[in-house]
Motif scaffolding. Structure first.
Motif, PDB file in Angstrom:
ATOM      1  N   PHE A 132       0.836  -1.185   0.000  1.00 23.64           N
ATOM      2  CA  PHE A 132       0.000   0.000   0.000  1.00 23.64           C
ATOM      3  C   PHE A 132       0.877   1.242   0.000  1.00 23.64           C
ATOM      4  CE2 PHE A 132      -2.613  -3.208   2.239  1.00 23.64           C
ATOM      5  CZ  PHE A 132      -3.691  -3.225   1.363  1.00 23.64           C
ATOM      6  N   ASN A 133       0.441   2.253  -0.715  1.00 28.35           N
ATOM      7  CA  ASN A 133       1.178   3.500  -0.798  1.00 28.35           C
ATOM      8  C   ASN A 133       0.731   4.429   0.342  1.00 28.35           C
ATOM      9  OD1 ASN A 133       2.854   5.499  -1.705  1.00 28.35           O
ATOM     10  ND2 ASN A 133       1.429   6.245  -3.246  1.00 28.35           N
ATOM     11  N   ILE A 134       0.964   3.978   1.580  1.00 27.31           N
ATOM     12  CA  ILE A 134       0.597   4.784   2.740  1.00 27.31           C
ATOM     13  C   ILE A 134       1.709   4.710   3.778  1.00 27.31           C
ATOM     14  CG2 ILE A 134      -1.892   4.488   2.444  1.00 27.31           C
ATOM     15  CD1 ILE A 134      -1.799   2.429   4.718  1.00 27.31           C
ATOM     16  N   SER A 135       1.681   5.676   4.656  1.00 27.01           N
ATOM     17  CA  SER A 135       2.612   5.691   5.773  1.00 27.01           C
ATOM     18  C   SER A 135       1.784   5.667   7.052  1.00 27.01           C
ATOM     19  CB  SER A 135       3.461   6.958   5.717  1.00 27.01           C
ATOM     20  OG  SER A 135       4.241   7.078   6.865  1.00 27.01           O
ATOM     21  N   ILE A 136       2.107   4.769   7.943  1.00 26.22           N
ATOM     22  CA  ILE A 136       1.385   4.671   9.207  1.00 26.22           C
ATOM     23  C   ILE A 136       2.313   5.113  10.326  1.00 26.22           C
ATOM     24  CG2 ILE A 136       0.284   3.106  10.857  1.00 26.22           C
ATOM     25  CD1 ILE A 136      -0.520   1.377   8.434  1.00 26.22           C
ATOM     26  N   LYS A 137       1.806   6.027  11.145  1.00 21.33           N
ATOM     27  CA  LYS A 137       2.559   6.517  12.282  1.00 21.33           C
ATOM     28  C   LYS A 137       1.781   6.181  13.545  1.00 21.33           C
ATOM     29  CE  LYS A 137       4.418  10.791  14.216  1.00 21.33           C
ATOM     30  NZ  LYS A 137       4.512  12.249  14.061  1.00 21.33           N
ATOM     31  N   ILE A 138       2.402   5.492  14.463  1.00 24.48           N
ATOM     32  CA  ILE A 138       1.762   5.142  15.730  1.00 24.48           C
ATOM     33  C   ILE A 138       2.097   6.223  16.747  1.00 24.48           C
ATOM     34  CG2 ILE A 138       1.666   3.468  17.607  1.00 24.48           C
ATOM     35  CD1 ILE A 138       2.270   1.314  15.465  1.00 24.48           C
ATOM     36  N   ILE A 139       1.058   6.774  17.350  1.00 23.38           N
ATOM     37  CA  ILE A 139       1.212   7.857  18.322  1.00 23.38           C
ATOM     38  C   ILE A 139       0.786   7.327  19.684  1.00 23.38           C
ATOM     39  CG2 ILE A 139       0.475  10.178  18.961  1.00 23.38           C
ATOM     40  CD1 ILE A 139      -0.194  10.528  15.917  1.00 23.38           C
ATOM     41  N   GLU A 140       1.680   7.372  20.638  1.00 24.85           N
ATOM     42  CA  GLU A 140       1.388   6.892  21.989  1.00 24.85           C
ATOM     43  C   GLU A 140       0.564   7.930  22.748  1.00 24.85           C
ATOM     44  OE1 GLU A 140       2.173   3.918  23.271  1.00 24.85           O
ATOM     45  OE2 GLU A 140       3.147   3.301  21.408  1.00 24.85           O
TER      46      GLU A 140
END
Length: 162
Positions: A5-13
């Motif tokens: 997939f052409n996406i970026s996932i950022k996990i935010i605590e």
């Protein structure tokens, strides 16, 4: 690993505190450069039937210079017939009164300006109440059947229904 997939996932605590829905959204907004956010609640069973409706909701949001919009469904379309309505919907404006006929599905688009000057922990309903007072809370109607995992009883019924 099989999908590209052409996406970026950022996990935010969130940190050690429970922030409630509004605080969690604020935390996400504070860690982003975006202005508008589409937010999904995980206790709704989403499927591809919602795609067209959400696209139409997004176009309404973009073309009508609004800062918020909630995806709504008439409570008659709810799998869980014990759910009460959250709002009434008329000409894309949401109101609350004695007999609310529409349920919030768990999908909304919010502009970050609505979160300005909010404390760290708060319910999203605070923003909705402020917007209702100003006649500025918008809704968009879905005609899809609404499946909400309300509790264990409904979860088990949903499993049997599939």
């Amino acid at each position: 690993n099989k999908k590209d997939f052409n996406i970026s996932i950022k996990i935010i605590e969130d940190g050690p505190e429970i922030l409630d829905t509004g605080g969690g959204i604020l935390n996400m907004v504070n860690n982003s450069n975006e202005n508008n956010f589409i937010i999904f609640n995980p206790d709704t069973i989403w499927n591809s039937d919602y795609l067209k409706c959400i696209e139409d909701m997004f176009h309404y949001f973009e073309n009508n210079d609004v800062k918020n919009i909630l995806l709504m469904v008439n409570k008659k379309l709810s799998f869980d017939n014990k759910l009460y309505g959250d709002f009434n919907l008329s000409k894309n404006l949401l109101k609350k009164n004695g007999s609310n006929e529409y349920i919030y599905t768990g999908c909304q688009i919010l502009n970050k300006d609505l979160l300005a000057a909010k404390k760290k922990i708060f319910s999203i309903t605070e923003i909705w109440s402020e917007l209702i007072e100003k006649n500025n809370l918008y809704g968009f109607e879905s005609t899809n059947k609404f499946y909400h995992v309300t509790n264990l009883e409904i979860y088990n019924k949903l499993l049997k229904n599939n």
